[in-house]
Design an enzyme around this catalytic site. Structure first.
Site, PDB file in Angstrom:
ATOM      1  N   ASN A 186       0.805  -1.190   0.070  1.00 38.87           N
ATOM      2  CA  ASN A 186       0.077   0.155  -0.141  1.00 38.87           C
ATOM      3  C   ASN A 186       0.883   1.169   0.104  1.00 38.87           C
ATOM      4  OD1 ASN A 186      -1.973   2.016   0.522  1.00 38.87           O
ATOM      5  ND2 ASN A 186      -2.881   1.049   2.274  1.00 38.87           N
ATOM      6  N   LYS A 238       3.223   0.635   3.284  1.00 34.33           N
ATOM      7  CA  LYS A 238       2.756  -0.327   4.278  1.00 34.33           C
ATOM      8  C   LYS A 238       2.728  -1.686   3.478  1.00 34.33           C
ATOM      9  CE  LYS A 238      -0.415   2.856   6.828  1.00 34.33           C
ATOM     10  NZ  LYS A 238      -1.522   3.425   6.576  1.00 34.33           N
ATOM     11  N   ARG A 258      -2.553  -2.262  -3.617  1.00 36.02           N
ATOM     12  CA  ARG A 258      -3.740  -1.412  -3.008  1.00 36.02           C
ATOM     13  C   ARG A 258      -3.812  -0.023  -4.224  1.00 36.02           C
ATOM     14  NH1 ARG A 258      -6.211   1.274   2.282  1.00 36.02           N
ATOM     15  NH2 ARG A 258      -8.139   2.094   1.202  1.00 36.02           N
ATOM     16  N   HIS A 291     -12.858   2.701  -0.360  1.00 35.28           N
ATOM     17  CA  HIS A 291     -12.987   1.477   0.839  1.00 35.28           C
ATOM     18  C   HIS A 291     -13.870   0.250   0.264  1.00 35.28           C
ATOM     19  CE1 HIS A 291     -12.543   4.943   4.111  1.00 35.28           C
ATOM     20  NE2 HIS A 291     -11.408   4.578   3.824  1.00 35.28           N
ATOM     21  N   HIS A 331     -17.728   1.798   7.834  1.00 35.73           N
ATOM     22  CA  HIS A 331     -16.339   1.644   7.842  1.00 35.73           C
ATOM     23  C   HIS A 331     -15.878   2.898   8.374  1.00 35.73           C
ATOM     24  CE1 HIS A 331     -12.140   0.605   6.117  1.00 35.73           C
ATOM     25  NE2 HIS A 331     -12.273   1.795   6.501  1.00 35.73           N
ATOM     26  N   LEU A 332     -15.448   3.046   9.821  1.00 33.21           N
ATOM     27  CA  LEU A 332     -15.161   4.184  10.295  1.00 33.21           C
ATOM     28  C   LEU A 332     -13.818   4.114  10.689  1.00 33.21           C
ATOM     29  CD1 LEU A 332     -18.419   4.501  12.542  1.00 33.21           C
ATOM     30  CD2 LEU A 332     -17.985   5.170  10.302  1.00 33.21           C
ATOM     31  N   GLY A 333     -12.799   4.623  10.080  1.00 28.71           N
ATOM     32  CA  GLY A 333     -11.435   4.553  10.582  1.00 28.71           C
ATOM     33  C   GLY A 333     -10.909   6.076  10.371  1.00 28.71           C
ATOM     34  N   ASN A 334      -9.843   6.555  10.035  1.00 29.88           N
ATOM     35  CA  ASN A 334      -9.351   8.020   9.968  1.00 29.88           C
ATOM     36  C   ASN A 334     -10.305   8.554   8.830  1.00 29.88           C
ATOM     37  OD1 ASN A 334      -7.932  10.233  10.847  1.00 29.88           O
ATOM     38  ND2 ASN A 334      -6.287   9.902   9.450  1.00 29.88           N
ATOM     39  N   ARG A 382     -11.216  15.034   7.193  1.00 32.22           N
ATOM     40  CA  ARG A 382     -11.897  15.372   6.152  1.00 32.22           C
ATOM     41  C   ARG A 382     -13.183  15.890   6.585  1.00 32.22           C
ATOM     42  NH1 ARG A 382     -10.677  10.421   3.298  1.00 32.22           N
ATOM     43  NH2 ARG A 382      -8.786  10.456   2.400  1.00 32.22           N
ATOM     44  N   GLY A 437     -10.903   1.323  12.462  1.00 30.34           N
ATOM     45  CA  GLY A 437     -10.529   1.680  13.767  1.00 30.34           C
ATOM     46  C   GLY A 437     -11.532   2.114  14.756  1.00 30.34           C
ATOM     47  N   VAL A 438     -12.438   3.238  14.310  1.00 28.23           N
ATOM     48  CA  VAL A 438     -13.085   3.677  15.471  1.00 28.23           C
ATOM     49  C   VAL A 438     -14.425   2.523  15.515  1.00 28.23           C
ATOM     50  CG1 VAL A 438     -14.757   5.601  15.592  1.00 28.23           C
ATOM     51  CG2 VAL A 438     -12.668   5.939  14.630  1.00 28.23           C
ATOM     52  N   GLU A 486     -14.479  -0.407  14.991  1.00 34.49           N
ATOM     53  CA  GLU A 486     -14.286  -1.747  15.908  1.00 34.49           C
ATOM     54  C   GLU A 486     -13.918  -1.500  17.256  1.00 34.49           C
ATOM     55  OE1 GLU A 486     -11.032  -3.665  13.614  1.00 34.49           O
ATOM     56  OE2 GLU A 486     -11.993  -3.389  11.941  1.00 34.49           O
ATOM     57  N   GLU A 536      -8.454  -5.662   5.165  1.00 35.91           N
ATOM     58  CA  GLU A 536      -8.283  -5.293   3.730  1.00 35.91           C
ATOM     59  C   GLU A 536      -7.010  -6.067   2.949  1.00 35.91           C
ATOM     60  OE1 GLU A 536      -8.527  -0.938   5.143  1.00 35.91           O
ATOM     61  OE2 GLU A 536      -9.537  -0.820   3.002  1.00 35.91           O
TER      62      GLU A 536
HETATM   63  P1  AMP Z   1      -8.226   3.271  10.595  1.00 36.21           P
HETATM   64  O1  AMP Z   1      -7.633   4.327   9.704  1.00 36.21           O
HETATM   65  O2  AMP Z   1      -9.165   2.055  10.463  1.00 36.21           O
HETATM   66  O3  AMP Z   1      -6.769   2.669  11.145  1.00 36.21           O
HETATM   67  O4  AMP Z   1      -8.489   3.963  11.948  1.00 36.21           O
HETATM   68  C1  AMP Z   1      -7.484   4.753  12.757  1.00 36.21           C
HETATM   69  C2  AMP Z   1      -8.511   5.377  13.839  1.00 36.21           C
HETATM   70  O5  AMP Z   1      -9.206   4.547  14.932  1.00 36.21           O
HETATM   71  C3  AMP Z   1      -7.658   6.202  14.770  1.00 36.21           C
HETATM   72  O6  AMP Z   1      -7.497   7.688  14.418  1.00 36.21           O
HETATM   73  C4  AMP Z   1      -8.536   6.480  16.125  1.00 36.21           C
HETATM   74  O7  AMP Z   1      -9.496   7.562  15.879  1.00 36.21           O
HETATM   75  C5  AMP Z   1      -9.534   5.164  16.024  1.00 36.21           C
HETATM   76  N1  AMP Z   1      -9.005   4.204  16.922  1.00 36.21           N
HETATM   77  C6  AMP Z   1      -8.156   3.255  16.995  1.00 36.21           C
HETATM   78  N2  AMP Z   1      -8.132   2.424  18.061  1.00 36.21           N
HETATM   79  C7  AMP Z   1      -8.967   3.121  18.691  1.00 36.21           C
HETATM   80  C8  AMP Z   1      -9.439   2.695  20.214  1.00 36.21           C
HETATM   81  N3  AMP Z   1      -9.018   1.738  20.787  1.00 36.21           N
HETATM   82  N4  AMP Z   1     -10.695   3.501  20.480  1.00 36.21           N
HETATM   83  C9  AMP Z   1     -11.106   4.333  19.784  1.00 36.21           C
HETATM   84  N5  AMP Z   1     -10.498   4.974  18.555  1.00 36.21           N
HETATM   85  C10 AMP Z   1      -9.802   4.124  18.283  1.00 36.21           C
END
Ligand code: AMP
Length: 426
Positions: free
Chosen positions: A26, A33, A110, A199, A227-230, A260, A349-350, A352, A402
């Protein structure tokens, strides 16, 4: 560098199963990565990152490599992506596993934007690289690094097939009414202005995983994937086929994200250009990198946000409310589009890890048959149901994988069939 052991063909009979292992890459603008994945068992055999590629000044690059539970970290000069990949391959040699022993079946890349060109994974040749490069105007922040990553990897790992897996591919199945912007059709056509969605690998994987976990056919399920990540996006998936998603021509549209803005009146851009004298590049940076949770609260990580909220920070509390408000609106919209929602799946990340976000999104939706059980929501683990038994809609947490999804798509693209554990000869 050759990663092929004795013959001139990849060894499919390696210790890692019939389809060996897949090296998933990636490439971002300043990072690489990588993960060596067993496409059958699903485990990451080794993984690493090379960060701060090409950054000038006193900062050096950082290489981390994890294998067999041990994490190695090095600070080294990393002037470009070629050197980044060379360093990563050096880590395999030095720390393990030796790539020649890992039976590498393919290298998976990716790629963020596949435009309307690519609706599935594709084995890379020169023509494919050119076509991905031609899409750079649609994804100027992402595709150049992806193309660079593919070029250097093909140079250094020329013995095995390379496969491009696109973030947009799954959403090529969106219906026209979901992907069409209501603007002048000639201009839209001429400049490829439409919604593509991103995504996609994650949304497709999670929708499929939900079905497998429940022992149901994906064709029989209506699922909303969050899908709640950054970066963050939502999708409505009917019978395995997407009917809408929140990201648009670029990943900027839709949900509030780490940095964003998500949905915004486009006239804000005209207003700031005219009245604040901001250039297009400054506005791009504002909305992609200085907005969302970061813009609202000063932090983009939900762990830090929680701390601020607990400390009584009003901006952080408002940021959380804005985030949840947007998300709930999308859940309602997608429920209306689907007509019946069997599953809402939280991932990334968020999604999960943050039980408070999950509880807040589903709060007050009991009349729609959607609720979260407090104890189930607080429990940790892998795939799990967090809704109460009475709820019509299952609310689930499904960790996204992913790299595994990319690895599996690589095998399918090269071999035309799903990865298998057993080797049958003859
Ligand atoms: P990702 O883009 O899927 O890697 O998600 C990254 C984001 O997940 C981080 O910026 C955090 O906001 C959130 N995150 C990761 N670990 C935790 C946790 N244990 N509790 C709450 N938010 C988390």
């Amino acid at each position: 560098m050759s990663i092929v052991p004795e013959s001139d063909r990849p060894n499919p009979y390696s210790a890692y199963g019939a389809h060996g292992s897949v090296l998933v890459l990636n490439s971002g603008s300043s990072s690489l990565k990588y993960q060596l994945v067993n496409p059958v068992g699903g485990e990451a055999i080794a993984a690493g990152t090379v960060e701060r590629i090409g950054e000038s000044g006193s900062s050096t690059g950082i290489v981390t490599h994890t294998f067999a539970g041990n994490r190695t970290r090095r600070e080294l000069e990393v002037p470009d992506h070629g050197e980044a990949l060379r360093l990563a391959l050096g880590m395999f040699d030095e720390i393990g596993p030796r790539l020649a022993d890992a039976g590498i079946y393919a290298v998976g890349h990716r790629v963020v934007h596949g435009g309307a060109e690519f609706s599935g994974p594709v084995v890379v040749d020169d023509d494919v690289v050119d076509r991905i490069e031609a899409l750079v105007p649609l994804a100027p922040l992402h595709n150049p690094a992806n193309v660079q990553g593919i070029r250097v990897a093909r140079e250094l790992l020329g013995d095995v097939p390379h496969v491009a897996v696109f973030d947009t591919a799954f959403f090529q199945a969106l219906p026209a009414e979901a992907y069409t912007y209501a603007i002048d059709r000639e201009i839209a056509r001429e400049h490829d202005v439409r919604r593509y969605g991103f995504h996609g690998t994650s949304h497709q994987y999670v929708a499929g995983k939900v079905a497998r976990v429940l022992g149901r056919r994906v064709q029989d399920l209506n699922t909303i994937v969050l899908h709640l990540g950054n970066g963050a996006s939502a999708s409505a998936v009917r019978g395995g086929v997407p009917v809408d998603t929140s990201m648009g021509m670029t990943p900027l549209e839709g949900l509030v994200m780490g940095t964003r803005s998500g949905d915004i009146d486009p006239a804000v851009v005209f207003h700031l250009a005219r009245n604040a004298g901001m250039s297009i590049d400054e506005l791009d940076t504002l909305l992609n990198k200085r907005s969302g949770m970061l813009g609202l609260s000063g932090v983009n990580d939900f762990r830090e946000l929680r701390q601020l909220i607990d400390d009584g920070d009003d901006d952080a509390a408002l940021a959380f409310d804005v985030y949840v408000h947007r998300l709930t609106k999308y859940v309602g919209a997608y429920a209306a589009l689907l007509g019946r929602v069997d599953v809402i799946a939280f991932t990334a990340g968020v999604g999960e890890n943050d039980a408070a976000v999950r509880a807040a999104v589903c709060a007050g939706l009991e009349n729609f048959g959607i609720a979260v059980d407090a104890d189930r929501n607080a429990a940790r683990g892998g795939e799990r149901i967090i809704s109460p038994d009475w709820a019509k809609t299952l609310v689930m947490v499904v960790p996204t994988m992913e790299e595994l999804a990319i690895a599996r798509q690589c095998v399918e693209a090269v071999d035309g069939r799903e990865p298998t554990a057993a080797v049958t000869t003859g």
